[in-house]
Write a protein that holds these residues in place. Structure first.
Motif: not given
Ligand code: ATP
Ligand code: MG
Lengths: 368, 274
Positions: A208-209, A218-219, A230-232, A353-355
């Motif tokens: 999903i994108f 996010q993907s 990843i975020n709100r 950064e998240f990954d």
């Protein structure tokens, strides 16, 4: 870039006029034979991405590759791509059969072959017997299915589907979801599916994108996105969630209001401000003294599969709870949850950064 | 509440109009066509019409009407198409429509000036060392001026049907592998054919009975049904024969209207409604 890449966007931007940029620096890589979903609210640029892949327009800047070849200037009729249009775009002067046969006739296939292929495609969308109907005599949902048949009958490398199920009733819709997914796996073709229905996206996709105002937020796989938004924005869009502000006290310790909870996140700065997501179905109703949190039930709705409770804690944060157990409106109850139910999101973290952060946790934290 | 009688009451002006200005004149023409010069009842006029003189006349009328319609369509379709692609299409359309509000006679006289021996066209040809030539009173000038005058009437219906066309149909056609030409012949043209038919009707039928432009621009070079009627009534004073030609003209018009009639498929036929 792997050999299996069929579509690649490199720093693609698109603006229709000087003032607004509809797509902002999109980078993506799609593998052959997978089911992709573009998910996002109205006007975020989903159709625009499809139109770029189909070749109805060129990117303002950046490059689009198909099988490793730059296709920015390849016209739509020379691309191995077929589209199910958001407004169906069926030819009103042709009947159902001729609409589906349109692409085959252009390829100058034999009469027999055309007939056989068209019937097969109509069979797939449950419209056998409607060949002679005029488009004007079809219902919205039937038109949508003709549009699907018209695209798949050409057996393209990529099929673009722009909200192809939006006009169908719930039952037919979930039936078609199954069948589309099944068809995609049987054909082994690449499907790029657009929807703003997150449940549909979660149910059907390999990847999903999530888009927001012309950017990819996010993907990832449906699980990744659902479990680790990843975020709100993504958390809110991908399903009903409780999103509150908090502070990371130390590794594995997060503070919401003045209560500290155990969690599985680490590697953040001490006392860093974060957003915290807890899914409604991860919250469990218990007795007040047994729960990690004490809340008061404000309203309760019966949703069929579960009850949806709206509850408030002492600080005024709202907590949605999905529970098969009933509670009394106005009563105080305890809420219990696992450390894994707490998803910590850093503010303004990029996807990279998240990954990296998630990887650093190691596999063990997610073993369950 | 509206009763049947009040409804009928409102329709009275309409019926009066139709009877006075449509039914009565046609009946009169039909009536006159059965009399000869001295006022005796006869069928000779009809017999005469089928002699070579009048058949040739009819043929030549159809031929010129065909030429005029053909060139008008040839110019109007691409123009209408380009118009739909421009930013201020309504403004451009207005600019094209405006000349049609100017009196026909004025425009025709203007062309007499332009095409005349001492007009700008000949002056221009002179620059290239060409002799002054008579452009007026030729087939060419007749067709040219007629095309000029009829163009707005062709553009308008074609523009309307093109403008109603759902642009994603063009995308769909391209998407399914059609070239620009195939898209035009298989999608755009079939979906705008009603506009084309309306345009043909609006041009072909009046060109069949043109007489003023014919007289002023083509002189005696071109004789059509229109000029023949004029001649019978005003010069020969043979009202019977004039009426007979008019009767045939009306019959031809009706036939053309039936041929170019719209196959009504309702509002959906243009593709924009979902
Ligand atoms: N032809 C156009 N000219 C100018 N702006 C456009 C054009 N097409 C789309 N846009 C703008 O681009 C943005 C993205 O449009 P797009 O159609 O890609 O949205 P979408 O994500 O498909 O939305 P929806 O879910 O409503 O279909 C919107 O803000 C829209 O207004
Ligand atoms: Mg869209």
């Amino acid at each position: 870039m792997s050999d299996n890449t069929i579509i690649r966007f490199e720093n693609v931007t698109k603006s229709y006029d000087a003032e607004t940029t509809v797509l902002k620096n999109i980078n993506l890589e799609l593998e052959r034979g997978k089911f992709y979903t573009l998910l996002g609210p109205s006007g975020c640029g989903k159709t625009t991405i499809l139109r770029l892949i189909a070749g109805f327009m060129q990117p303002t800047s950046g490059s689009i590759y198909f099988n490793g070849k730059l296709i920015n200037n390849v016209p739509a009729n020379e691309r191995q791509v077929n589209t199910v249009f958001q407004d169906y775009a069926l030819f009103p002067h042709l009947n159902v059969f001729e609409n589906v046969a349109f692409g085959l006739r252009i390829k100058k296939l034999g009469k027999k072959v055309i007939e056989q292929k068209v019937i097969e495609a109509l069979k797939f969308v449950n419209l056998v017997g409607y060949e002679k109907r005029e488009i004007a005599e079809m219902s919205g949902g039937q038109r949508q299915r003709v549009a699907i048949a018209r695209a798949i009958v050409n057996d393209p490398e990529i099929i673009l589907l722009d909200e192809p199920l939006s006009a169908l009733d719930l039952k037919l819709r979930s039936e078609m979801q199954y069948e589309l997914r099944e068809l995609q796996q049987r054909l082994g073709k690449t499907f790029i599916f657009v929807t703003h229905d997150q449940e549909e996206a979660l149910a059907m996709s390999d990847e999903i994108f999530v888009l927001n105002e012309g950017e990819i937020e996010q993907s990832g796989t449906p699980m990744d996105i659902y479990d680790e938004p990843i975020n709100r924005y993504v958390a809110d869009f991908i399903g009903e969630s409780n999103i509150v502000s908090g502070t990371m006290v130390a590794d594995f310790r997060v503070k919401i209001g003045d209560k500290e909870f155990e969690c599985v996140d680490q590697g953040l700065n001490p006392n860093e401000k974060v957003d915290i997501v807890i899914r409604p179905e991860d919250l469990e109703i218990t007795a007040v003294d047994k729960g990690k949190m004490k809340v008061k039930v404000d309203t309760q709705l019966f949703r069929g599969v579960h009850y949806e409770l709206s509850t408030y804690d002492d600080e005024g944060n709202e907590w949605l709870v999905h529970s098969t157990k009933k509670a009394d409106v106005g009563a105080s109850i305890g809420l219990d949850f696992d450390p894994e139910a707490i998803h910590v999101m850093r503010l303004n973290e990029t996807e990279e950064e998240f990954d990296k952060r998630l990887e650093s946790y190691g596999e063990d934290a997610y073993a369950n | 509440m509206q009763t049947k009688t009040t409804k009928a009451f409102y329709l009275i002006p309409y019926y009066v109009w139709i009877v006075l200005f449509v039914v009565a004149p046609i009946a009169l023409i039909a009536y006159y066509s059965f009399f000869d010069l001295s006022g005796n009842f006869t069928l000779d006029n009809y017999q005469n019409f089928f002699t070579s003189v009048y058949l040739k006349l009819t043929l030549s009328s159809f031929w010129y009407a065909f030429l005029i319609t053909f060139f008008t369509l040839l110019i109007a379709y691409p123009t209408a198409y380009l118009l739909t692609k421009t930013r201020h299409k309504q403004l451009w359309l207005l600019l094209i429509i405006i000349p049609s509000w100017i009196n026909l006679l004025l425009k025709t006289y203007a062309f007499i000036g332009i095409f005349g021996l001492y007009g700008p066209v000949n002056a221009f040809l002179n620059v290239f060392g060409l002799e002054e030539t008579q452009i007026l009173f030729t087939d060419f000038s007749f067709v040219f001026v007629s095309v000029y005058i009829f163009i707005p009437f062709m553009i308008l219906p074609i523009f309307n049907s093109l403008d109603k066309l759902n642009p994603s149909l063009m995308d769909a056609s391209r998407d399914l592998g059609a070239s620009s030409w195939t898209t035009f012949s298989k999608v755009i043209l079939p979906l705008t054919i009603n506009g084309v038919k309306a345009g043909i009707q609006a041009v072909f039928i009046p060109s069949l009975s043109l007489f003023m432009i014919t007289r002023l621009i083509a002189g005696n070079k071109v004789i059509t049904l229109g000029t023949a009627i004029e001649q019978q009534f005003l010069v020969t004073q043979n009202w019977g024969m004039g009426s007979t030609i008019a009767v045939f003209l009306i019959i031809f018009m009706v036939i053309i209207m039936i041929i170019t009639g719209q196959r009504d498929k309702g509002a959906y036929a243009n593709g924009k409604n979902k």
